[in-house]
Each structure stands twice: as C-alpha cells, then as structure tokens.
Design a protein around this motif. Structure first.
Motif, PDB file in Angstrom:
ATOM      1  N   ASP A 492       0.816  -1.220   0.000  1.00  0.00           N
ATOM      2  CA  ASP A 492       0.000   0.000   0.000  1.00  0.00           C
ATOM      3  C   ASP A 492       0.846   1.265   0.000  1.00  0.00           C
ATOM      4  OD1 ASP A 492       1.065  -0.094   2.527  1.00  0.00           O
ATOM      5  OD2 ASP A 492      -0.826   0.166   3.592  1.00  0.00           O
ATOM      6  N   VAL A 495      -0.639   4.397  -1.765  1.00  0.00           N
ATOM      7  CA  VAL A 495      -1.998   4.831  -1.432  1.00  0.00           C
ATOM      8  C   VAL A 495      -2.014   6.292  -0.992  1.00  0.00           C
ATOM      9  CG1 VAL A 495      -3.900   4.510   0.193  1.00  0.00           C
ATOM     10  CG2 VAL A 495      -2.853   2.526  -0.914  1.00  0.00           C
ATOM     11  N   GLY A 499      -3.424   6.899  -4.137  1.00  0.00           N
ATOM     12  CA  GLY A 499      -4.610   6.108  -3.835  1.00  0.00           C
ATOM     13  C   GLY A 499      -4.612   4.739  -4.469  1.00  0.00           C
ATOM     14  N   LEU A 501      -3.073   0.712  -4.914  1.00  0.00           N
ATOM     15  CA  LEU A 501      -2.357  -0.448  -4.401  1.00  0.00           C
ATOM     16  C   LEU A 501      -1.588  -1.099  -5.545  1.00  0.00           C
ATOM     17  CD1 LEU A 501      -5.272  -1.979  -2.311  1.00  0.00           C
ATOM     18  CD2 LEU A 501      -3.216  -0.954  -1.343  1.00  0.00           C
ATOM     19  N   PRO A 523      -7.351   1.025  -7.268  1.00  0.00           N
ATOM     20  CA  PRO A 523      -7.626   1.975  -6.189  1.00  0.00           C
ATOM     21  C   PRO A 523      -7.900   1.265  -4.873  1.00  0.00           C
ATOM     22  CG  PRO A 523      -8.944   2.459  -8.148  1.00  0.00           C
ATOM     23  CD  PRO A 523      -8.345   1.103  -8.355  1.00  0.00           C
ATOM     24  N   ALA A 524      -7.379   1.856  -3.823  1.00  0.00           N
ATOM     25  CA  ALA A 524      -7.706   1.362  -2.484  1.00  0.00           C
ATOM     26  C   ALA A 524      -9.147   1.740  -2.157  1.00  0.00           C
ATOM     27  CB  ALA A 524      -6.748   1.945  -1.452  1.00  0.00           C
ATOM     28  N   SER A 527      -9.670   5.370  -0.725  1.00  0.00           N
ATOM     29  CA  SER A 527      -8.885   6.486  -1.252  1.00  0.00           C
ATOM     30  C   SER A 527      -9.651   7.402  -2.187  1.00  0.00           C
ATOM     31  CB  SER A 527      -7.662   5.943  -2.006  1.00  0.00           C
ATOM     32  OG  SER A 527      -8.075   5.230  -3.168  1.00  0.00           O
ATOM     33  N   THR A 605      -5.910   6.837 -11.555  1.00  0.00           N
ATOM     34  CA  THR A 605      -6.005   6.649 -10.111  1.00  0.00           C
ATOM     35  C   THR A 605      -7.394   6.235  -9.665  1.00  0.00           C
ATOM     36  OG1 THR A 605      -6.420   9.013  -9.838  1.00  0.00           O
ATOM     37  CG2 THR A 605      -4.131   8.260  -9.634  1.00  0.00           C
TER      38      THR A 605
END
Length: 625
Positions: A492, A495, A499, A501, A523-524, A527, A605
């Motif tokens: 991560d 992040v 944002g 992973l 994307p996490a 985020s 992102t």
C-alpha cells in the motif's frame, strides 16, 4: 507569438476534457499534477536525536578523560593480559595478491589505494616496508573504515613470517597513534571488526615478537575487547560486538581472558535472540549481514573448541538457523540474493560459510533449492529459473541504516546466469545513497518517486542513514501445485500519494521453465475521497546484471536477454512503451555500468491498470523475429 504564457487566450469550454476524461491521458496536458512527497525526519525523531546528542557528548567527555585508559587495563579490569592462548580461525578466504601488495607498502582498500614511498615521514629512509598509514590522510572515508577495522590483516598474515612481522609493526604503530579513545577509530562498528581480525592473528604475531612487543600486543587487544562491553552502541550490531569481545576473551589467557569471555557470552544469548529470527534471517533483513554474522559465530565456535569449552546453546542454535537460511538465500551462481543493503558477495566467501553444512537437502524436484521464506525474502524455482522476491517491509529505526525502499523487488536467475537484479547498493557505497530508493531495484514506481529516503543532514549524522518513510503493509499469498507455483504480493505504499495499491502476481510453470507475471494497480477502497482522479505515470524496471546483453525485437514488445553463459531468454510484455536504458550496479563498493529494461505508461487513479510480462527460454517456435 507563443500561445503559452500570461497573455495566452483563455481556454474555452470546448477545450476542457470531456466528461469522464482524466488529466494526463491522451488529449490532456503532458504535465500531470503530482503531489509532492519525500519523507523527512520530523518531530517523531526528535526524542532520538536529543538522546543521541546527550549520550554522545557524555561518552566523548568521559572516554576522553586523561585517566580513562587505566579503566581498560590492570586491576580495574581483571588484571593485565600477558599471554595469548588460542588462534581462532577466520573462515573468510584471503586475497594473497593484496597481502603481497601490503608487504610492499601498498594498501588497496574499498576501491582506493594508499602507497608508501622510499622515505618514511621522519626521513629515516626505511622504505616501503616501513610505511606508516596512520599519520596520513586516507583517500576516502570507506578506505579509512577498512584501514582502522584491520580489514587488511588476514591478507597480510597469509604471507608467512614476513607478513606476521609487518602486521605486528603496523598494529603497534596503530597503538602508538590511537591508544586513546576517539570517536572514529574506537567507534563500535570499526572497533568490533578490528578486535575480531586482531584476535585471529594475535598469537601468530606474538610468535615473531619480542617479549616487550608481545606484552604490548596482548594489552592493546585486551583494552579494545573490554571497550566493546561498554557504550555506545545500541541493539543493532550488539551481537557482532559481543562476538568479537568473546573471541578476544578466548585469545587472552588466564583470568583477564576468562572474565572478558564470560561477560560477553553471558550477554550474547539475548543479543542473538533479537538479531537472528526464527527463520534464520537477520533483523536488518540483509542476506549479507546474515552471512557475516554466521562467519563470526563460526570463528567463536572454533575459538571455544580450542579452549575445550562447550559452545553455548544460543550460539549453536543461531549457527543452525543461519546455516539453514543460507540454503534459501544462495542463488545457483553461488552468490547471495542482493536485497536490503546486502551484496551478493564472492562465491568463495559464501562457500566458506556453508562448508560446515553437512545436512543440506538434496536438490528439489524441479532443480535448485526448495522454495523458502527467510527474512522476508521468498524463493521459488524450477529447473532453470530461480526467483527471489522481497515480500516484507524494510527494517526501521537503527536497524534500517542499510534498508532500501524497494517493496516487491525481484531477482531472477536463469540457470547460473543472474539476469534480473537491482543496483546492488551496500553500506560500502555510502556515497551513493540514491541507490536505496525505489527506482534502484526491479519493481514498480509511480511518478518517479520513492517510498522512502535515507535520513540525511544533521539528523543523519547523529542517527545514521536510517530509512525514513511511511509504514508499508504487504500481503503475500504463496501456493504450489504439481508443476506450478503462484506468488501474489501487494503493498500500500502508493496509497497516500496516488490512492493505488500495487499487486504483483507471479505464476511459474515449472515444466516449461516459464515465468508469467502481472503488475496490477487498483484503487484502495478508502482512497476515492482523498486522491483526485489523474493519470499517474508508472515505470516497471528490470535492472540487468552487468554483462547481460539485451536486444529489442522488431515488435518493440520483446527483448532477448543473454547472460554470461550465452543462453537466451525472451522478455515479453504488453506494456505501452518498452525501452532498454542505462543503469548502474554496485559491486563491492565499486560502480559498474549495466542496463535496465523499463516498461512505462500511465495509470488512472480511479481505475484498474494491468501490465503483463513473461520470461521464457529462447528457441521455441513462437519466438519473435
């Protein structure tokens, strides 16, 4: 007139990105807004800095007192040392050519040279054999470290009685200049190496010495060994210091040696418990640090056996765990995996550390060593492929002085050819700290940024170049089936900035000796409200071992790699842009030119991006032109 500038017409609504378009993708401005980053010391380190400032000044004032030397010798420290009892064996191979050069007054250390002339500094005309390096400036700091650590001593002792006499002369000359404590020459890291090297050579040096010289030699060894039991020095390096002190205690005969030995061995068990993990990995996560610690422990075991004393259980267990770990950390070329500030080392050194390993298992069904996990380094393999992956966060705090911000980095050996590696940074290349950053190993970067940086400036001088950066969380899943291995890793680190992973999926077909991989940026879950939608430029790097040849095929997606054996391997990818670029590789502190394969592109992102690549033997029917 150039339309760029303060007088440029304002863009109309028609020029704005279409709904759903992302700045940085096709049709958008080339320059993509990137949040500035870069870790700094910050208030979290202030207590450590204040403590180091205070304690350092205390030790400088205390150890610099005129009478301090008396506390290291005589009755205050268990009596005067007068006799040398054992000759512990240093299992590291020696360099006979360097030893011969030392006899002629030429010191080749850490890639630099200091050479004597026909006249000594006092004009006595003693010639090169009387060269005194202690009252001259060293060409580099790394040279000075090796010089004061007596790294040259084993090579010189290999030259027979002449080498022993010259070693004795240089040792007593060092004592003339540096018998009083000083922060550099008596620093804990340098002191521990000097004591160990001196302990292994002292008895042979005493055999060619006069009675007065032998007494001085024993006394200077005893004083330095006792200093190792005192501050400064934290948990990092504590085991190495106590081993050196215990070995010195084995060399010194009588009550002075026994007292030094017993104190050091009494503290060593606790230090080894922290330094050596259950899997045999070193707490710093450096494979080379584990190798060096094992060699030191073997020297201690040999010294105790010469005294007919039993080796403590903690030492035996640590030797066993480190020996088992080396089976996993040694690649088919006989060298170590190069991660987290550890270099590959010479195959002769690795072989010397493994020579006592009589219980090494037979080769795995698909060749090489069996899969394993040591110190956060995962190994998988087939008949011709060996893959090493860094699957744990870097060490932190004082243990992070040699750590590197390179999560999910890979090393790949094809047969005995190490093809894909990193830049090979080690503490011997202290002036090239940038090679500890994320782009300096075979992993993915976003925005050409790094996930951590070495601490610099005044804080770095006080606390050492420890790695500073946000904490990483890495998830790993490893599965094996008949003829196949899966390794999935995710961290991560990106992040906070983007944002995203980063997931690296590896599939190894053991029957075909083929590695298929996928880099996935997604994307996490938390985020979306923190990072706005942009195009993040990515680069997936594959640094090549020096000497590996790389040729780009006509399809601009395939690269033919050839190692030292001449056998070819195809690297293929579906990435949008593939290039062969210059790189560097550090070999024993020296920088060499090399190449790197770089796959570049942009990742949204707010969406998933995948980059696939494959490594397979050349010569198949479907090879590119």
């Amino acid at each position: 007139m150039n339309p760029i500038g303060p007088f440029a017409p304002r863009s109309s609504d028609a020029d704005a990105p279409a709904p759903g378009a992302i700045p940085g993708l096709r049709g958008a401005p080339v320059r993509t807004p990137v949040r500035s980053g870069g870790p700094s010391g910050g208030p979290a380190l202030w207590p450590a800095v204040a403590g180091r400032l205070l304690t350092r000044q205390i030790w400088i004032e205390l150890y610099g007192l005129p009478g301090y030397g008396a506390t290291l010798g005589g009755l205050l420290s268990g009596g005067a040392a007068t006799t040398l009892a054992t000759s512990p064996r240093d299992f590291r191979p020696v360099d006979a050519a360097r030893g011969k050069a030392l006899l002629s007054g030429r010191f080749n250390l850490a890639g630099a040279t200091l050479e004597g002339d026909d006249e000594t500094p006092d004009g006595s005309g003693a010639g090169a054999s009387g060269f005194d390096p202690w009252d001259r400036p060293s060409p580099t700091r790394a040279f000075a470290v090796d010089l004061h650590a007596f790294a040259w001593l084993p090579d010189l002792m290999h030259q027979g009685d002449a080498g022993a006499r010259e070693a004795l002369r240089l040792t007593l000359a060092w004592a003339d200049h540096f018998s009083r404590w000083s922060p550099f020459a008596w620093g804990p890291e340098i002191l521990s190496r000097r004591v160990l090297n001196l302990s292994c050579a002292a008895r042979r040096m005493g055999a060619v010495a006069t009675e007065a010289e032998r007494l001085r030699l024993a006394d200077t060894l005893a004083r330095q060994g006792r200093q190792l039991l005192r501050p400064p020095g934290g948990l990092a390096g504590r085991a190495e210091r106590l081993i050196a002190a215990a070995v010195a205690g084995c060399v010194l005969a009588g009550p002075p040696g026994a007292r030094l030995r017993n104190i050091a061995l009494g503290r060593l068990a606790g230090a080894l418990k922290i330094t050596v993990g259950a899997d045999g990995g070193h707490h710093s996560r450096s494979p080379e640090a584990a190798l060096e610690l094992l060699l030191d422990l073997l020297t201690l075991d040999d010294a105790l056996s010469q005294l007919s004393e039993p080796t403590p259980l903690a030492v035996e267990e640590a030797i066993g765990r480190l020996t088992t770990a080396l089976r996993v950390l040694t690649l088919p070329d006989g060298r170590l995996a190069s991660f987290q500030g550890g270099g590959p080392r010479d195959p002769a050194v690795v072989a010397a550390a493994r020579a006592h390993d009589d219980d090494a298992p037979a080769a795995a069904p698909h060749g090489g060593e069996a899969s394993g996990l040591v110190g956060g380094i995962r190994r998988i393999g087939s008949g011709l492929l060996t893959i090493m992956a860094d699957v744990a966060p870097p060490a932190h705090g004082a243990w992070g002085a040699s750590a590197c911000a390179q999560p999910l980095a890979l090393e790949i050996a094809c047969g005995r050819d190490r093809l894909i590696t990193g830049c090979g940074w080690t503490p011997r290349a202290a002036d090239r700290q940038a090679l500890r950053l994320t782009p300096a190993h075979s992993t993915l970067t976003l925005g050409e940024q790094s996930l951590g940086e070495p601490l610099g400036g005044k804080m770095g001088e006080l606390l050492g170049p420890r790695l500073i950066g946000r904490a990483l969380h890495i998830n790993v899943e490893h599965r094996e089936a008949d003829g196949a291995v899966w390794l999935e890793m995710e961290h991560d680190g990106w992040v906070g900035t983007y944002g995203l992973l980063h997931q690296r999926r590896l599939y190894l077909d053991q029957r075909l000796d083929e590695l298929r991989a996928e880099e996935r940026l997604h994307p996490a879950a938390f985020s979306n409200d923190v990072v706005r939608a942009i195009a993040a430029p990515y680069a997936v790097r594959f640094h090549l071992e020096p000497g590996v040849q790389a040729s780009l095929a006509r399809d601009r997606r395939s690269i033919l790699l050839r190692g030292h054996s001449g056998r070819g391997w195809w690297f293929r990818t579906d990435g949008p842009d593939v290039a062969i670029e210059p790189s560097v590789h550090v070999d024993d502190g020296q920088t060499r030119r090399s190449l790197q394969v770089v796959v570049r592109g942009s990742a949204r992102t707010d969406a998933e991006t995948k980059i696939r690549w494959k490594l397979s033997p050349a010569g198949a029917a479907g090879d590119p032109a």
